[in-house]
Design a protein around this motif. Structure first.
Motif, PDB file in Angstrom:
ATOM      1  N   SER A  18       0.906  -1.073   0.107  1.00 18.28           N
ATOM      2  CA  SER A  18      -0.128  -0.130  -0.047  1.00 18.28           C
ATOM      3  C   SER A  18       0.915   1.250   0.029  1.00 18.28           C
ATOM      4  O   SER A  18       0.592   2.306  -0.695  1.00 18.28           O
ATOM      5  N   SER A  22       0.772   3.775  -3.282  1.00 19.63           N
ATOM      6  CA  SER A  22       0.518   5.431  -2.897  1.00 19.63           C
ATOM      7  C   SER A  22       1.463   6.178  -3.265  1.00 19.63           C
ATOM      8  O   SER A  22       1.500   7.363  -4.133  1.00 19.63           O
ATOM      9  N   ASP A  57      -1.015   3.354   2.987  1.00 18.45           N
ATOM     10  CA  ASP A  57      -1.187   4.460   1.728  1.00 18.45           C
ATOM     11  C   ASP A  57      -1.199   5.893   2.113  1.00 18.45           C
ATOM     12  O   ASP A  57      -0.798   6.620   1.400  1.00 18.45           O
ATOM     13  N   PHE A 141      -8.232   4.056  -0.502  1.00 15.40           N
ATOM     14  CA  PHE A 141      -7.711   3.197  -1.370  1.00 15.40           C
ATOM     15  C   PHE A 141      -8.690   1.799  -1.454  1.00 15.40           C
ATOM     16  O   PHE A 141      -8.872   1.438  -2.592  1.00 15.40           O
TER      17      PHE A 141
END
Length: 174
Positions: A18, A22, A57, A141
């Protein structure tokens, strides 16, 4: 619904993914000259993060943002249905100075445990005057996928609801 053991497994498996996902997305966004200039000119950057989990993220966003701005106040409104995940996110951000380069950016994290049980909860929770037109970034997300997968009633509008929240909360240049 993750307990402490599942959160630990998540941190080892999905958190790094993540973060990188990101970071790479925002790295490309902030490379755009007009976007970079926009954020360089701001004194405060506000982020609404829905379904934040442990924050992989979020850290990817902060890392990429930290590479283009300095001396900013960054305020994050972070919401998730799992209190253990939020606590983990808070603990990770408390130690940010150990792994994020210090560019004199101050980060204020405001977490709140919320559970989205039905699609109408989106508007009831997020479409409040304290968020209206105030956010520079609205991020979510994997959260919509979880609702879409788990919702028992008509879930065909989950992305529409998320976009309504983003439209309501984002400022004119967000």
């Amino acid at each position: 619904d993750n307990d402490e053991d599942k959160n630990k497994r998540y941190l080892g498996t999905y958190f790094p993914r993540s973060f990188v996902e990101s970071f790479r997305i925002y790295e490309q966004i902030f490379k755009k000259k007009y976007i970079k200039k926009h954020y360089e000119a701001k004194e405060e950057i506000r982020i609404l993060f829905i379904g934040s989990g442990t924050g992989g993220d979020l850290l990817g966003l902060l890392q990429s943002l930290n590479e283009v701005v300095e001396n900013k106040k960054i305020v994050i409104y972070s919401f998730d249905g799992n209190g253990l995940s939020l606590k983990c996110q808070e603990e990770i951000l408390e130690k940010k100075d150990e792994y994020l380069p210090n560019k004199n950016n101050s980060i204020k994290l405001i977490t709140e445990k919320i559970v989205i049980e039905k699609l109408d909860d989106f508007n009831e929770i997020f479409c409040k005057s304290k968020y209206k037109n105030k956010m520079d970034i609205v991020q979510s997300f994997k959260f919509c996928n979880e609702i879409y997968r788990n919702e028992t009633n008509d879930n065909s509008q989950v992305y529409t609801k998320m976009m309504e929240v983003a439209e309501y909360c984002l400022n004119g240049s967000g």
